[in-house]
Design an enzyme around this catalytic site. Sequence first.
Site, PDB file in Angstrom:
ATOM      1  CE1 TYR A 122      -3.668   2.455   0.838  1.00  0.00           C
ATOM      2  CE2 TYR A 122      -2.249   3.202   2.618  1.00  0.00           C
ATOM      3  CZ  TYR A 122      -3.355   3.377   1.808  1.00  0.00           C
ATOM      4  OH  TYR A 122      -4.145   4.479   1.989  1.00  0.00           O
ATOM      5  CG  ASP A 201      -1.903  -4.926   4.780  1.00  0.00           C
ATOM      6  OD1 ASP A 201      -3.079  -5.344   4.744  1.00  0.00           O
ATOM      7  OD2 ASP A 201      -1.608  -3.729   4.627  1.00  0.00           O
TER       8      ASP A 201
HETATM    9  C1  LIG Z   1      -5.958   1.242   2.884  1.00  0.00           C
HETATM   10  C2  LIG Z   1      -4.850   0.309   3.165  1.00  0.00           C
HETATM   11  C3  LIG Z   1      -3.945   0.551   4.209  1.00  0.00           C
HETATM   12  C4  LIG Z   1      -3.992   1.811   5.045  1.00  0.00           C
HETATM   13  O1  LIG Z   1      -5.162   1.850   5.833  1.00  0.00           O
HETATM   14  P1  LIG Z   1      -5.887   3.198   6.328  1.00  0.00           P
HETATM   15  O2  LIG Z   1      -7.066   2.686   7.058  1.00  0.00           O
HETATM   16  O3  LIG Z   1      -6.222   4.005   5.109  1.00  0.00           O
HETATM   17  O4  LIG Z   1      -4.920   3.916   7.198  1.00  0.00           O
HETATM   18  C5  LIG Z   1      -2.966  -0.401   4.446  1.00  0.00           C
HETATM   19  N1  LIG Z   1      -2.872  -1.520   3.705  1.00  0.00           N
HETATM   20  C6  LIG Z   1      -3.722  -1.781   2.682  1.00  0.00           C
HETATM   21  C7  LIG Z   1      -3.566  -3.023   1.890  1.00  0.00           C
HETATM   22  C8  LIG Z   1      -4.730  -0.870   2.365  1.00  0.00           C
HETATM   23  O5  LIG Z   1      -5.551  -1.124   1.341  1.00  0.00           O
END
Ligand SMILES: *Cc1c(COP(=O)(O)O)cnc(C)c1O
Length: 411
Positions: A122, A201
Amino acid sequence: MKNSNLSSESLMMSFGYNASEHQGSVKCPLFQTSTFVFKTAEEGKAFFEIAYGLREKQPDEQLGMIYSRLDNPNLSLAEKRLALWDGGEDALFFASGMAGISTVALTFLKPGDVLLYTSPVYGGTEHLFNHVLPQFGIEAVKFYDCDDFDSIVCKLGAKKPGLIYAEIPGNPTNTLIDMEICVRLANHFAKNGTKPPIVVDNTFLGPVFQHPLQLGADISLYSATKFIGGHSDVVAGACVGSSEWISPIRTMRTFLGSMLDPHSSWLILRSLETLKVRMEQQAKSAAKVAAYLRTHPQVAKLYYLGFLDDSPADKAIFERQCTSPGSMISFEIKGGEKEAFRFLNNLKLFKLAVSLGSTESLAEHPATMTHADVSADEKERLGINERLIRLSIGLENADDLIKAIEKAFGV
Ligand SMILES: *Cc1c(COP(=O)(O)O)cnc(C)c1O
């Protein structure tokens, strides 16, 4: 933590909550409060001793709330329920996905440490790792899906990673990283009985279609703004793992103040009740949309986890790690930025907006929007070019979505 044979979707409406303690309210009320009254000074002292780790909790000791930066009934109930989905002992919610990622990074990394991470990630994560953490003496080293174990070890040279971070699938091209490589790396770099935590993630497929803790990860991490929140009305982050890994992150969260607020936690409780049915329906519709795009003459390349026959290595990883392709689709339109923008400007029904995983379908242009910050070289290498369009499929009727796409191509 789960003390029942019921599945997670059944437990989302009841687990951890007793209506009779709240005047029969079917739903957990909103505890919009910053602080909590102690019955006695002795009780306040006891709560702080535990919260600050000054002594161990007695087996029969009942603890209460202190202050909403440390804990809150809405926050802790949302955490108990999220942990069920991932099969973890404990969970934490944060003010955003980025708040979660930065709190986890600052818990396990200190000046002089190396962070090993997968690319692509991201855009905000990429910026944090390459522009913010280096200011604190933390060096980020990246690897790609095409790198094998030996080449990653070679890339690190004498450096030993303090944390291994993998975004699976990678945003925006649905790149798959083999968890077995991450586990081998963590074991390889273990010393004196401590190993670097593997943080995944899991935003794109979790917590319904991918369970990193069962694949050897230590922490499953989320932007809960996406599928978990699911209605484009909350910004939140989360992580799940064993009590041992989550406990130091909780302490760091207390002192960074990066926790989720009561109202957002309450909204997350609402969202967790429909999480599975939303994700399953979205994945079903995405399969239809992807099948349509696959044969469209204006589509030059398609990134969808349901079509991996041309890359057997990815297909094998997918089958080991994921139970559905999910609802994220990216594709290259024939032409360039002009054609991509014309498609986006004429695309009805979808909202032209970043973010993903919500009830409404969303479309965006990664190269100039979510990944605008990524260097030109890296973009080219990752396939984030001016032709690329990312779709997040929502809960509209799939045939209506396909008609809208057909029209946008036709203009
Ligand atoms: C959106 C996103 C983030 C960041 O999250 P926020 O809630 O916008 O701070 C991190 N990792 C992935 C894969 C995302 O899609």
